[in-house]
Design an enzyme around this catalytic site. Structure first.
Site, mmCIF file in Angstrom:
data_model
loop_
_atom_site.group_PDB
_atom_site.id
_atom_site.type_symbol
_atom_site.label_atom_id
_atom_site.label_comp_id
_atom_site.label_asym_id
_atom_site.label_seq_id
_atom_site.Cartn_x
_atom_site.Cartn_y
_atom_site.Cartn_z
ATOM 1 N N CYS A 152 -4.991 2.256 -3.761
ATOM 2 C CA CYS A 152 -3.384 2.903 -3.277
ATOM 3 C C CYS A 152 -2.197 2.060 -3.412
ATOM 4 O O CYS A 152 -1.539 1.877 -2.399
ATOM 5 C CB CYS A 152 -3.756 3.188 -1.702
ATOM 6 S SG CYS A 152 -4.891 4.446 -1.382
ATOM 7 N N ASP A 165 2.718 -4.446 8.068
ATOM 8 C CA ASP A 165 1.647 -3.552 7.815
ATOM 9 C C ASP A 165 0.576 -4.557 8.076
ATOM 10 O O ASP A 165 0.097 -5.542 7.117
ATOM 11 C CB ASP A 165 1.793 -3.198 6.280
ATOM 12 C CG ASP A 165 0.427 -2.551 5.985
ATOM 13 O OD1 ASP A 165 -0.614 -2.476 6.614
ATOM 14 O OD2 ASP A 165 0.553 -1.730 5.092
ATOM 15 N N LYS A 172 -10.627 -1.152 10.302
ATOM 16 C CA LYS A 172 -10.814 -2.237 9.499
ATOM 17 C C LYS A 172 -11.013 -3.687 10.292
ATOM 18 O O LYS A 172 -11.363 -4.645 9.892
ATOM 19 C CB LYS A 172 -9.414 -2.650 8.663
ATOM 20 C CG LYS A 172 -9.102 -1.404 7.901
ATOM 21 C CD LYS A 172 -8.146 -1.655 6.554
ATOM 22 C CE LYS A 172 -7.554 -0.296 6.114
ATOM 23 N NZ LYS A 172 -8.025 -0.198 4.741
ATOM 24 N N HIS A 191 0.908 -1.284 -0.013
ATOM 25 C CA HIS A 191 -0.116 0.112 -0.179
ATOM 26 C C HIS A 191 0.920 1.230 -0.002
ATOM 27 O O HIS A 191 2.116 1.121 0.678
ATOM 28 C CB HIS A 191 -0.733 0.076 1.222
ATOM 29 C CG HIS A 191 -1.966 1.066 1.247
ATOM 30 N ND1 HIS A 191 -1.613 2.316 1.732
ATOM 31 C CD2 HIS A 191 -3.184 0.773 1.422
ATOM 32 C CE1 HIS A 191 -2.980 2.771 1.746
ATOM 33 N NE2 HIS A 191 -3.831 2.024 1.382
ATOM 34 N N GLN A 207 -4.773 -5.049 6.827
ATOM 35 C CA GLN A 207 -5.750 -5.936 6.400
ATOM 36 C C GLN A 207 -5.703 -7.416 7.151
ATOM 37 O O GLN A 207 -6.715 -8.001 7.275
ATOM 38 C CB GLN A 207 -5.587 -6.567 4.918
ATOM 39 C CG GLN A 207 -5.648 -5.369 3.919
ATOM 40 C CD GLN A 207 -7.138 -4.808 3.960
ATOM 41 O OE1 GLN A 207 -7.888 -5.393 4.021
ATOM 42 N NE2 GLN A 207 -7.045 -3.480 3.779
HETATM 43 C C1 LIG Z 1 -2.602 -2.713 3.707
HETATM 44 C C2 LIG Z 1 -2.714 -1.499 3.741
HETATM 45 N N1 LIG Z 1 -1.970 -0.657 4.540
HETATM 46 C C3 LIG Z 1 -2.259 0.641 4.976
HETATM 47 C C4 LIG Z 1 -3.461 1.012 5.101
HETATM 48 C C5 LIG Z 1 -3.644 2.503 5.455
HETATM 49 O O1 LIG Z 1 -4.597 2.376 6.584
HETATM 50 P P1 LIG Z 1 -5.118 3.670 7.299
HETATM 51 O O2 LIG Z 1 -5.427 4.539 6.157
HETATM 52 O O3 LIG Z 1 -6.017 3.402 8.145
HETATM 53 O O4 LIG Z 1 -4.041 4.188 7.925
HETATM 54 C C6 LIG Z 1 -4.602 0.287 4.315
HETATM 55 C C7 LIG Z 1 -5.809 0.790 4.240
HETATM 56 O O5 LIG Z 1 -6.217 1.624 3.424
HETATM 57 C C8 LIG Z 1 -4.306 -0.932 3.880
HETATM 58 O O6 LIG Z 1 -5.253 -1.709 3.227
#
Ligand SMILES: Cc1ncc(COP(=O)(O)O)c(C=O)c1O
Lengths: 408, 143
Positions: free
Chosen positions: A366, A202, A228, A125, A205
């Site tokens: 993203c 990370d 999430k 991401h 998910q």
């Molecule tokens: C794999 C992953 N990493 C990071 C994020 C970022 O999460 P957040 O926007 O809650 O910081 C997301 C969510 O969009 C994600 O799916």
């Protein structure tokens, strides 16, 4: 399959599922972006504001004590959720992104130097790309990327080749938001540690689908977002091993993170407060405990079993849509179904499904470098949560037939 | 026809449709019929950055009139783009700069203009008006 819980009663826990969208009952398949919140979480947020809103760790009055105690109970709850050894290893953040930035800006800045290497993967991401790029630019470090195969799985041989004594940090996604792939993180961590590199996962998910045990994984850092996992938005946690967190400089300066301030010198508070400057998001931290309780009462294994059943059903069902290709066919997957349809732009799919009350995510999710790897600009993604049903998947299939007819 | 007359005509065209399907089928048809932008104009400069679909916009003066050509890689956006071009292209820069666009709202398509991040439409509209202002300033300077 023997579903260990009653889906219709679970659906009643989520008031938003009664919403009517474009004249149709909402079908919500955008759970990888954010899950909906059960009543207990909503009640916890309003209950906090109605009954014990106060700033924490400061006042000695009744409300402040009650708020502080609820806040710290949440920390303990999340410690248990991750099986962290110490509660001060749980740092409250605004989410996954915030946690990754914290590590890159503190651990990264202090311990990485010119020529050191950071490894990420093709399926990251943007949240797990940009902070490392920023660090590399500042420190003159080199960013290396683990490639993937056409199924959307990491090439572990290539990963091993990237690992050298120059590798100082490995930051990879536990579960891909675009593909659903579950990465072999234990192996990744072991191999990184063998060359002396630290590892961040990370977990944005993974945290709603998989059983987590940071001690068993032996990861150095784990970042996740509560929104999430059926919890509130703008709130997350960073887990870090205590020794590492202690060795890291503070991230942001301000109230709460200090021990003593004079104009000449400030001494910093201990963990976890060192990393929690300013008044935190108290209401959402308090509510997070209720989200975790909700998930664990249903049982993560039960949730995963049911979601996998939905994924299997949907994966089978979309086969009847001509020209549809699933992006992300890893052997180990969570309930994320990303797809493209020949000759149809994903945005058109999204608009026409929305007209039918079906919420999917369309676009690059993203993960632009990942989309480039597949030579596409985006996908449509249906991601399933515990309150979804096979009937809803049938509506999606029907909806996709309609999309094809209208655009054909 | 003035900009508002064209808008009113579009509004009455859409009054014929009583469900979302026929409305969107019409937009899809508009998208299909809209002549594609020649490749030479699909440049980095002409691209309007939207999050999901790409939109290209080319502007040029034809006598006193400012004209637009555009394209998109998503068909529904293409149909919506064709409507914006139909309404705004071929008017004076001043008229374009000062236009009050109400037809999307009246047709019930305003959500497509609001989703600034997911398609390039709102940005395209802003860009069309910016061209109006720019050419207006140019002609004032030339006088
Ligand atoms: C794999 C992953 N990493 C990071 C994020 C970022 O999460 P957040 O926007 O809650 O910081 C997301 C969510 O969009 C994600 O799916």
């Amino acid at each position: 399959m023997n579903i260990p819980f009653d889906i219709s009663s679970i659906r009643k826990d989520f008031p938003i599922l009664n919403e009517v969208v474009n004249g149709k009952q909402l079908v919500y398949f955008d759970n990888a972006a954010t899950t909906q919140k059960p009543r207990v979480v909503l009640d916890a947020i309003s209950g906090y504001y109605e009954h014990y809103n106060a700033n924490i760790h400061r006042g000695i009055h009744h409300l402040a004590e009650k708020a502080t105690s609820a806040f710290e109970q949440s920390r303990k709850r999340l410690q248990a959720f991750l099986n962290a050894q110490f509660s001060e290893e749980i740092i409250f953040t605004s989410g996954t992104t915030d946690g990754i930035n914290l590590v890159a800006a503190t651990y990264g800045r202090k311990f990485l130097k010119e020529g050191d290497e950071v490894i990420i993967s093709t399926m990251e991401h943007h949240s797990n790309i940009v902070p490392w790029q920023m660090l590399c630019e500042e420190k003159g470090c080199i960013l290396k990327v683990i490639p993937i195969n056409d199924e959307g799985e990491l090439l572990m041989d290539e990963y091993e080749k990237l690992l050298t004594e120059r590798t100082k940090f490995v930051s990879v996604v536990h579960v891909s938001n675009s593909l659903g792939t579950i990465n072999p993180v234990k192996e990744i961590i072991e191999k990184a540690h063998a060359v002396g590199a630290k590892v961040l996962l990370d977990g944005a998910q993974a945290s709603s689908h998989l059983h987590l045990d940071v001690q068993d994984l032996d990861c150095d850092f784990y970042s996740l977002s509560l929104h999430k996992i059926y919890g509130p938005t703008g709130m997350g946690i960073l887990y870090g091993k205590r020794d590492l967190l202690n060795a890291m400089p503070p991230y942001r300066g301000g109230g709460e993170m200090i021990k003593e301030v004079t104009f000449e010198k400030t001494t910093y508070n201990e963990l976890p407060y060192k990393f929690e400057a300013g008044t935190p998001n108290i209401a959402d931290v308090v509510a997070a405990k209720y989200a975790i309780d909700y998930v664990e009462t249903l049982g993560k294994a039960n949730i995963a079993a049911y979601e996998n059943e939905l994924l299997k059903y949907a994966t089978e069902a979309v086969r009847e849509i001509e020209g549809l290709k699933i992006i992300g066919q890893a052997k180990e997957k969570v309930s994320v179904l990303s797809f493209v349809i020949d000759g149809i732009h994903h945005q058109d799919i999204g608009v026409l499904l929305d007209q039918q009350g079906i919420a999917v995510r369309t676009g690059h999710h993203c993960t632009q470098p990942l989309m480039s790897r597949f030579n596409i600009t985006g996908t449509s993604r249906a991601s399933f949560a515990v309150y979804n049903t096979k009937e809803e998947i049938n509506l999606l299939i029907k909806g996709l037939h309609k999309v094809k007819r209208m655009l054909g | 026809m003035t900009i508002n007359e064209i808008q009113d005509e579009l509004i009455s065209d859409f009054e014929l449709f009583d469900d979302w399907e026929s409305k969107y089928e019409y937009i899809i048809d508009l998208g299909k019929q809209f002549p594609p932008l020649e490749e030479q104009y699909k440049t980095e400069d002409n691209i309007i950055k939207g999050c999901q679909s790409r939109v290209w916009l080319n502007a040029y003066m034809d006598g006193d009139l400012l004209k637009f050509e555009a394209d998109s890689d998503a068909i529904i956006v293409r149909g919506l783009v064709s409507m914006l071009v139909k309404v705004l292209s071929g008017h004076t820069p001043e008229e374009i700069a000062n236009a009050d666009l109400y037809f999307m709202e009246r047709i019930g398509l305003h959500q497509h203009l609001a989703q600034t991040r997911s398609n390039g439409l709102a940005a395209m509209l802003k860009q069309m008006k910016a061209y109006g202002f720019a050419y207006q300033a140019k002609s004032v300077n030339a006088e």
